[in-house]
Scaffold this motif. Structure first.
Motif, PDB file in Angstrom:
ATOM      1  N   ASN A   1     -17.867  -3.869 -10.665  1.00 46.15           N
ATOM      2  CA  ASN A   1     -16.612  -3.348 -11.214  1.00 46.15           C
ATOM      3  C   ASN A   1     -15.503  -3.381 -10.157  1.00 46.15           C
ATOM      4  OD1 ASN A   1     -17.457  -2.698 -13.855  1.00 46.15           O
ATOM      5  ND2 ASN A   1     -18.454  -0.831 -13.108  1.00 46.15           N
ATOM      6  N   LEU A   2     -14.311  -3.746 -10.579  1.00 44.96           N
ATOM      7  CA  LEU A   2     -13.101  -3.673  -9.758  1.00 44.96           C
ATOM      8  C   LEU A   2     -12.152  -2.720 -10.478  1.00 44.96           C
ATOM      9  CD1 LEU A   2     -12.566  -7.481  -8.983  1.00 44.96           C
ATOM     10  CD2 LEU A   2     -13.855  -5.808  -7.651  1.00 44.96           C
ATOM     11  N   TYR A   3     -11.873  -1.588  -9.867  1.00 44.58           N
ATOM     12  CA  TYR A   3     -11.083  -0.539 -10.504  1.00 44.58           C
ATOM     13  C   TYR A   3      -9.612  -0.609 -10.068  1.00 44.58           C
ATOM     14  CZ  TYR A   3     -15.756   1.438 -11.257  1.00 44.58           C
ATOM     15  OH  TYR A   3     -17.070   1.627 -11.621  1.00 44.58           O
ATOM     16  N   ASN A   4      -8.734  -0.225 -11.002  1.00 42.80           N
ATOM     17  CA  ASN A   4      -7.293  -0.136 -10.713  1.00 42.80           C
ATOM     18  C   ASN A   4      -6.771  -1.400 -10.020  1.00 42.80           C
ATOM     19  OD1 ASN A   4      -8.138   3.166 -10.006  1.00 42.80           O
ATOM     20  ND2 ASN A   4      -6.742   2.645 -11.669  1.00 42.80           N
ATOM     21  N   ILE A   5      -7.058  -2.555 -10.612  1.00 49.09           N
ATOM     22  CA  ILE A   5      -6.679  -3.833 -10.005  1.00 49.09           C
ATOM     23  C   ILE A   5      -5.220  -4.144 -10.344  1.00 49.09           C
ATOM     24  CG2 ILE A   5      -7.603  -5.167 -11.947  1.00 49.09           C
ATOM     25  CD1 ILE A   5      -8.496  -7.262  -9.848  1.00 49.09           C
ATOM     26  N   ARG A   6      -4.441  -4.524  -9.300  1.00 43.54           N
ATOM     27  CA  ARG A   6      -3.009  -4.756  -9.473  1.00 43.54           C
ATOM     28  C   ARG A   6      -2.511  -5.698  -8.370  1.00 43.54           C
ATOM     29  NH1 ARG A   6      -4.725  -0.225  -7.076  1.00 43.54           N
ATOM     30  NH2 ARG A   6      -3.462   0.715  -5.411  1.00 43.54           N
ATOM     31  N   TYR A   7      -1.405  -6.360  -8.693  1.00 46.48           N
ATOM     32  CA  TYR A   7      -0.860  -7.398  -7.803  1.00 46.48           C
ATOM     33  C   TYR A   7       0.584  -7.074  -7.464  1.00 46.48           C
ATOM     34  CZ  TYR A   7       1.258 -11.942  -6.624  1.00 46.48           C
ATOM     35  OH  TYR A   7       1.954 -12.947  -6.021  1.00 46.48           O
ATOM     36  N   TYR A   8       0.938  -7.272  -6.170  1.00 45.74           N
ATOM     37  CA  TYR A   8       2.303  -7.046  -5.686  1.00 45.74           C
ATOM     38  C   TYR A   8       2.784  -8.292  -4.931  1.00 45.74           C
ATOM     39  CZ  TYR A   8       1.151  -2.090  -6.335  1.00 45.74           C
ATOM     40  OH  TYR A   8       0.763  -0.877  -6.846  1.00 45.74           O
ATOM     41  N   ASP A   9       4.077  -8.570  -5.026  1.00 43.31           N
ATOM     42  CA  ASP A   9       4.655  -9.684  -4.258  1.00 43.31           C
ATOM     43  C   ASP A   9       6.167  -9.512  -4.221  1.00 43.31           C
ATOM     44  OD1 ASP A   9       4.792 -12.011  -2.757  1.00 43.31           O
ATOM     45  OD2 ASP A   9       3.609 -13.204  -4.153  1.00 43.31           O
TER      46      ASP A   9
ATOM     47  N   VAL B   1       8.745 -18.688   3.960  1.00 43.57           N
ATOM     48  CA  VAL B   1       7.462 -18.100   4.342  1.00 43.57           C
ATOM     49  C   VAL B   1       6.775 -17.549   3.107  1.00 43.57           C
ATOM     50  CG1 VAL B   1       6.286 -16.393   5.773  1.00 43.57           C
ATOM     51  CG2 VAL B   1       8.358 -17.522   6.615  1.00 43.57           C
ATOM     52  N   LEU B   2       5.589 -18.114   2.784  1.00 43.68           N
ATOM     53  CA  LEU B   2       4.759 -17.590   1.713  1.00 43.68           C
ATOM     54  C   LEU B   2       3.724 -16.636   2.301  1.00 43.68           C
ATOM     55  CD1 LEU B   2       4.053 -20.792  -0.412  1.00 43.68           C
ATOM     56  CD2 LEU B   2       5.991 -19.233  -0.525  1.00 43.68           C
ATOM     57  N   GLY B   3       3.065 -15.883   1.415  1.00 47.56           N
ATOM     58  CA  GLY B   3       1.982 -15.023   1.888  1.00 47.56           C
ATOM     59  C   GLY B   3       2.346 -13.559   1.948  1.00 47.56           C
ATOM     60  N   ILE B   4       3.390 -13.144   1.232  1.00 49.35           N
ATOM     61  CA  ILE B   4       3.759 -11.732   1.196  1.00 49.35           C
ATOM     62  C   ILE B   4       2.860 -10.967   0.225  1.00 49.35           C
ATOM     63  CG2 ILE B   4       5.677 -10.129   0.785  1.00 49.35           C
ATOM     64  CD1 ILE B   4       7.572 -12.445   1.331  1.00 49.35           C
ATOM     65  N   GLY B   5       2.304 -11.700  -0.772  1.00 52.54           N
ATOM     66  CA  GLY B   5       1.593 -11.062  -1.863  1.00 52.54           C
ATOM     67  C   GLY B   5       0.334 -10.316  -1.454  1.00 52.54           C
ATOM     68  N   LYS B   6      -0.040  -9.298  -2.295  1.00 46.38           N
ATOM     69  CA  LYS B   6      -1.241  -8.491  -2.063  1.00 46.38           C
ATOM     70  C   LYS B   6      -1.922  -8.227  -3.390  1.00 46.38           C
ATOM     71  CE  LYS B   6       0.885  -5.856   1.745  1.00 46.38           C
ATOM     72  NZ  LYS B   6      -0.038  -6.224   2.837  1.00 46.38           N
ATOM     73  N   LEU B   7      -3.244  -8.217  -3.370  1.00 43.61           N
ATOM     74  CA  LEU B   7      -4.038  -7.785  -4.506  1.00 43.61           C
ATOM     75  C   LEU B   7      -4.776  -6.519  -4.083  1.00 43.61           C
ATOM     76  CD1 LEU B   7      -4.870  -8.784  -7.421  1.00 43.61           C
ATOM     77  CD2 LEU B   7      -7.035  -9.440  -6.368  1.00 43.61           C
ATOM     78  N   LEU B   8      -4.656  -5.443  -4.868  1.00 45.72           N
ATOM     79  CA  LEU B   8      -5.300  -4.179  -4.549  1.00 45.72           C
ATOM     80  C   LEU B   8      -6.255  -3.772  -5.659  1.00 45.72           C
ATOM     81  CD1 LEU B   8      -2.534  -4.112  -2.849  1.00 45.72           C
ATOM     82  CD2 LEU B   8      -2.916  -1.638  -2.775  1.00 45.72           C
ATOM     83  N   TYR B   9      -7.376  -3.140  -5.289  1.00 46.50           N
ATOM     84  CA  TYR B   9      -8.365  -2.652  -6.247  1.00 46.50           C
ATOM     85  C   TYR B   9      -9.279  -1.675  -5.515  1.00 46.50           C
ATOM     86  CZ  TYR B   9     -11.249  -6.053  -3.815  1.00 46.50           C
ATOM     87  OH  TYR B   9     -11.909  -6.745  -2.836  1.00 46.50           O
ATOM     88  N   LYS B  10     -10.092  -0.958  -6.280  1.00 46.01           N
ATOM     89  CA  LYS B  10     -11.064  -0.026  -5.718  1.00 46.01           C
ATOM     90  C   LYS B  10     -12.472  -0.496  -6.075  1.00 46.01           C
ATOM     91  CE  LYS B  10      -7.891   3.846  -6.644  1.00 46.01           C
ATOM     92  NZ  LYS B  10      -7.495   4.128  -5.254  1.00 46.01           N
ATOM     93  N   LYS B  11     -13.398  -0.326  -5.125  1.00 45.31           N
ATOM     94  CA  LYS B  11     -14.789  -0.682  -5.385  1.00 45.31           C
ATOM     95  C   LYS B  11     -15.522   0.413  -6.155  1.00 45.31           C
ATOM     96  CE  LYS B  11     -15.386  -3.774  -1.435  1.00 45.31           C
ATOM     97  NZ  LYS B  11     -16.174  -4.054  -0.205  1.00 45.31           N
ATOM     98  N   THR B  12     -15.028   1.642  -6.069  1.00 44.18           N
ATOM     99  CA  THR B  12     -15.543   2.749  -6.867  1.00 44.18           C
ATOM    100  C   THR B  12     -14.368   3.423  -7.550  1.00 44.18           C
ATOM    101  OG1 THR B  12     -15.377   4.359  -5.055  1.00 44.18           O
ATOM    102  CG2 THR B  12     -17.451   3.120  -5.244  1.00 44.18           C
ATOM    103  N   SER B  13     -14.644   4.096  -8.617  1.00 43.33           N
ATOM    104  CA  SER B  13     -13.556   4.670  -9.405  1.00 43.33           C
ATOM    105  C   SER B  13     -12.736   5.683  -8.629  1.00 43.33           C
ATOM    106  CB  SER B  13     -14.118   5.316 -10.677  1.00 43.33           C
ATOM    107  OG  SER B  13     -15.061   6.336 -10.338  1.00 43.33           O
ATOM    108  N   SER B  14     -13.362   6.368  -7.656  1.00 38.42           N
ATOM    109  CA  SER B  14     -12.631   7.365  -6.889  1.00 38.42           C
ATOM    110  C   SER B  14     -12.451   6.980  -5.429  1.00 38.42           C
ATOM    111  CB  SER B  14     -13.382   8.711  -6.967  1.00 38.42           C
ATOM    112  OG  SER B  14     -14.704   8.563  -6.442  1.00 38.42           O
ATOM    113  N   GLY B  15     -12.786   5.723  -5.105  1.00 41.88           N
ATOM    114  CA  GLY B  15     -12.698   5.276  -3.719  1.00 41.88           C
ATOM    115  C   GLY B  15     -11.290   4.897  -3.305  1.00 41.88           C
ATOM    116  N   SER B  16     -11.195   4.463  -2.081  1.00 44.49           N
ATOM    117  CA  SER B  16      -9.900   4.021  -1.555  1.00 44.49           C
ATOM    118  C   SER B  16      -9.667   2.555  -1.916  1.00 44.49           C
ATOM    119  CB  SER B  16      -9.865   4.195  -0.036  1.00 44.49           C
ATOM    120  OG  SER B  16     -10.908   3.460   0.572  1.00 44.49           O
ATOM    121  N   ASP B  17      -8.413   2.150  -1.801  1.00 43.62           N
ATOM    122  CA  ASP B  17      -8.041   0.778  -2.162  1.00 43.62           C
ATOM    123  C   ASP B  17      -8.586  -0.236  -1.154  1.00 43.62           C
ATOM    124  OD1 ASP B  17      -6.633   1.124  -4.528  1.00 43.62           O
ATOM    125  OD2 ASP B  17      -4.782   1.639  -3.465  1.00 43.62           O
ATOM    126  N   THR B  18      -8.980  -1.369  -1.685  1.00 44.15           N
ATOM    127  CA  THR B  18      -9.243  -2.558  -0.875  1.00 44.15           C
ATOM    128  C   THR B  18      -8.060  -3.506  -1.078  1.00 44.15           C
ATOM    129  OG1 THR B  18     -11.645  -2.380  -1.029  1.00 44.15           O
ATOM    130  CG2 THR B  18     -10.734  -4.561  -0.535  1.00 44.15           C
TER     131      THR B  18
END
Length: 773
Positions: free
Chosen positions: A76-84, A191-208
């Protein structure tokens, strides 16, 4: 609310994953995680080229999660979201959208820039620490009203690797895109490479957080992707000068000398495929070294059934998909070489089945570059799969699918992109760059700008990192013919090249051993080129001198470079192999024969009849007939025996070779002792141009020269001394063809250098000559 595209199959969360065709793409590796970013220049999507101001770019990021990633939490990947954010030197394309796209670049999900109507939003001026772009992902992702901070998880949902549909290798691949317009100035970098993908490995864990890999793109001021117009020299490419070597074994025994991230080296066979994320170096693209190029393709679910003997789909990679070809070395076209059987020597090529995330595919640190010098960085590439495409449900479409798109970079900056490579055979892609005033090395690379899976299978060969050398038109090519009694040598060369400023430093060299070794002369300097017929060019002259028999066989050439220091370097100074050789001959003894006339007539069948009249022949053996295409190099084409008559005698000879262009004839009059002399040269042609040649030089009391006339007319002869003063002027009527111009009674002139100017119909020809006692 905004309209959304309807997927062909049911999609339960709003993001995209690449799929694979079972026959075309079997993963050789299963990385736990990978990411990449890329761009497509939509303004040059099919042709390729440099990025320029005003071009529209599609900026892409992709993230791959293998089937075993986070398996301890059911994938499971929780709270998955993309920023750029929009890269500097660009602006977002107006009236467009944020997207999730297929591996072929087709839109799967589209989101407006506005917040509050769908899962994506764009804000031109976000708050501190925020990004301009946000896309919420996961099953039933909610609307995005603003970018928010990185810790804001509102609206993002959960995805399950290997379960949530669709899947890739039992994993997931997300690809995002947005479009921008290039607004910077030439010389700026994006310059490319500003983007980030964030998600949690557990429902209450911290973001990766997965950060995209930063890299730069050059905004070019060059208007066209020009390659060197002439032959390259000093190729510094690795891998046997970019050819990848050759051998009798189908698979080369070793891989590239540098590692390719995310790729593995394989030895293809009947049981081993070159799958996604792997590469091979082979002399035959067939996994079983078949040479049956007409073997069956898998063009439909049943196309491989009942194939004739020897033409089975199994001869091709993935049982019916890749082309069966050999390498490209030694050819210069889209066809390349045919495949070779096992045990037969053939050239190798790099075969790549692109990884699911975009990354580098070739890399080399180049040393030994010459400062202030132009180089071509290029390679021949080929899309090898016409039928590898798949749809969003992983079903084969039997179309090319993902088209390869390669970017060429120097020192970490993308300079040039190939554009999408269709299945049309080998294509040469690349560009020209100039080293700086002190640069002697560079890191060059070729990057995959498209994702793998369902296509993007290609081969590479004949990489060139070579100098764009000049051409040297030696104006007496290939030799200067003269008599051993003394001939004035006026040597000159015209240097041509494509790029400016360059190659304006020169030195004349000579060789007395047939061109084996060369020494510099005192004649050197710099010239200012001018543009003519698409080339920068200049002419350099060697000082005039008298050549005698002892000078025969001496070679002269011009060496050029882009600076005086480069002129002293063997590796940074250049010559294209053109030379002038002095051919000083004994022009013959005293042969007793009076040649009254020598003429040529072009017949209706384009063949020539030669006629000449002779009187007072004495111990004469024969007349040898010689023919030339340039008036300098003559070849014997026949002979006629002499009658040895003291009366007027007529001779004729038929040349059976058709006349194309200007053809020159002369007679070699040979006596019984082997002594000989030459007749005057005549010319036979359909079309003639005004020309002055065969100037008698040096002279004593008479100046004579051959003049080729395109029509009957009158020429004016001007003789000037070394100070430019007019010594004599003469008008002379001439006929179409070869004529002799003369100025006599010059025995009272002082010895020295003079200039003869011949003028006809607003055309002039100028020759230098020497007066001797």
């Amino acid at each position: 609310m905004k309209k959304r595209l309807r997927l062909i199959t049911k999609v339960v969360f709003f993001f995209l994953f690449f799929h694979f065709a079972f026959a075309c793409a079997y993963a050789q590796h299963n990385p736990l995680i990978g990411s990449g970013n890329s761009y497509v220049n939509l303004s040059k999507k099919t042709t390729g080229g440099f990025i320029q101001v005003g071009d529209t770019l599609e900026i892409r990021t992709n993230y791959f999660f293998g089937s075993s990633y986070n398996s301890g939490n059911s994938g499971n990947l929780y709270n998955i979201r993309y920023y750029d954010s929009i890269p500097l030197k660009t602006t977002i394309l107006t009236n467009d959208s944020l997207r999730l796209i297929t591996n072929e670049g087709l839109t799967s999900r589209r989101y407006t820039y506005a917040g509050g109507d769908d899962a994506g939003t764009y804000t031109a001026s976000p708050g501190a620490g925020q990004y301009q772009i946000r896309i919420n992902m996961g099953t039933n992702a909610l609307k995005s009203t603003s970018p928010g901070s990185l810790t804001d998880t509102i609206g993002s949902r959960t995805a399950k690797i290997g379960t949530t549909y669709p899947r890739l290798f039992s994993g997931l691949l997300i690809t995002t895109s947005f479009k921008v317009v290039v607004t910077g100035s030439p010389g700026d970098t994006i310059v490319l490479g500003i983007g980030k993908l964030l998600y949690k490995k557990t429902s209450s864990g911290s973001d990766t957080t997965i950060n995209a890999t930063p890299y730069k793109i050059l905004i070019s001021g060059t208007t066209a992707s020009t390659l060197c117009g002439n032959a390259l020299s000093n190729n510094l490419a690795a891998e046997k000068k970019g050819t990848f070597d050759s051998g009798t074994v189908t698979n080369r025994s070793y891989g590239l000398s540098f590692s390719i991230p995310n790729y593995s080296y394989v030895f293809p066979s009947a049981s081993v495929s070159t799958g996604d994320g792997s590469y091979a170096i082979v002399n035959n693209l067939s996994p079983i070294a078949s040479t049956a190029t007409n073997s069956r393709y898998a063009t439909s679910p049943t196309s491989c059934s009942g194939a004739p003997a020897g033409l089975s789909c199994s001869n091709r990679m993935f049982t019916g998909f890749w082309d069966i070809i050999g390498d490209h070395t030694g050819t210069n076209n889209s066809i390349g070489n045919g495949p070779v059987a096992s045990g037969t020597k053939g050239g190798y090529m790099l075969s790549v089945n692109s990884d699911v995330v975009t990354s580098e595919a070739y890399n080399q640190t180049v040393t030994g570059l010459c400062p202030s010098t132009y180089y071509e960085f290029s390679g021949w590439v080929r899309n090898v799969c016409k039928y590898c495409g798949i749809d969003s449900a992983s079903n084969q479409t039997y179309k090319p699918g993902v088209l390869p798109n390669l970017s060429f970079s120097i020192n970490g900056i993308d300079i040039y992109a190939s554009g999408q490579l269709d299945t049309i055979g080998w294509q040469k892609k690349g560009f020209v760059f100039q080293t700086s005033a002190s640069q002697t090395s560079a890191v060059i690379s070729i990057r995959n700008n498209a994702s793998g899976g369902g296509g993007n299978d290609w081969v590479l060969d004949d990489i060139s990192i070579g100098t764009c050398g000049p051409t040297a038109t030696m104006n007496y090519t290939p030799f200067l013919l003269g008599c051993s009694s003394g001939t004035l040598a006026n040597l000159s060369a015209t240097i041509k090249y494509t790029y400016n400023p360059n190659y304006s430093y020169y030195v004349w060299q000579k060789s007395t051993n047939g061109g084996t070794t060369w020494t510099n002369t005192a004649t050197k300097g710099t010239m200012t080129p001018t543009m003519s017929s698409g080339y920068y060019q200049y002419t350099t002259n060697y000082p005039s001198f008298m050549a005698y028999g002892a000078d025969s066989g001496t070679y002269y050439r011009v060496l050029v470079a882009s600076s005086d220091s480069n002129l002293l370097s063997n590796s940074c100074s250049f010559t294209d192999g053109n030379t002038i050789m002095l051919k000083i001959i004994d022009c013959g003894g005293i042969v007793k024969s009076d040649l009254l006339s020598f003429k040529g007539q072009l017949n209706s069948d384009n063949r020539t009849t030669l006629n000449w009249n002779v009187t007072s022949e004495d111990n004469l053996s024969k007349y040898e007939i010689e023919r030339s295409g340039d008036g300098r190099t003559f070849v014997k084409i026949g002979e006629v025996s002499s009658y040895n008559s003291n009366k007027l005698t007529a001779y004729s000879f038929n040349d059976e070779e058709p006349v194309n262009g200007n053809i020159y004839y002369r007679l070699k009059i040979v006596d019984t002792k082997g002594l000989y002399k030459y007749s005057n040269i005549i010319i036979v042609s359909k079309f003639l141009n005004f020309e002055v040649r065969s100037l008698k030089n040096p002279f004593k009391d008479l100046i004579s020269a051959d003049v080729i006339m395109p029509a009957d007319g009158e020429v004016t002869l001007y003789l000037h001394d070394t100070y430019g003063r007019l010594i004599q002027k003469k008008q002379q009527k001439m006929f179409r063809g070869l004529n002799t111009a003369t100025i006599g009674n010059l025995d009272n002139l002082s010895k020295g250098i003079y200039t003869l100017l011949v003028e006809y119909d607003h055309q002039t020809a100028q020759k230098k000559l020497i007066k001797v006692d």
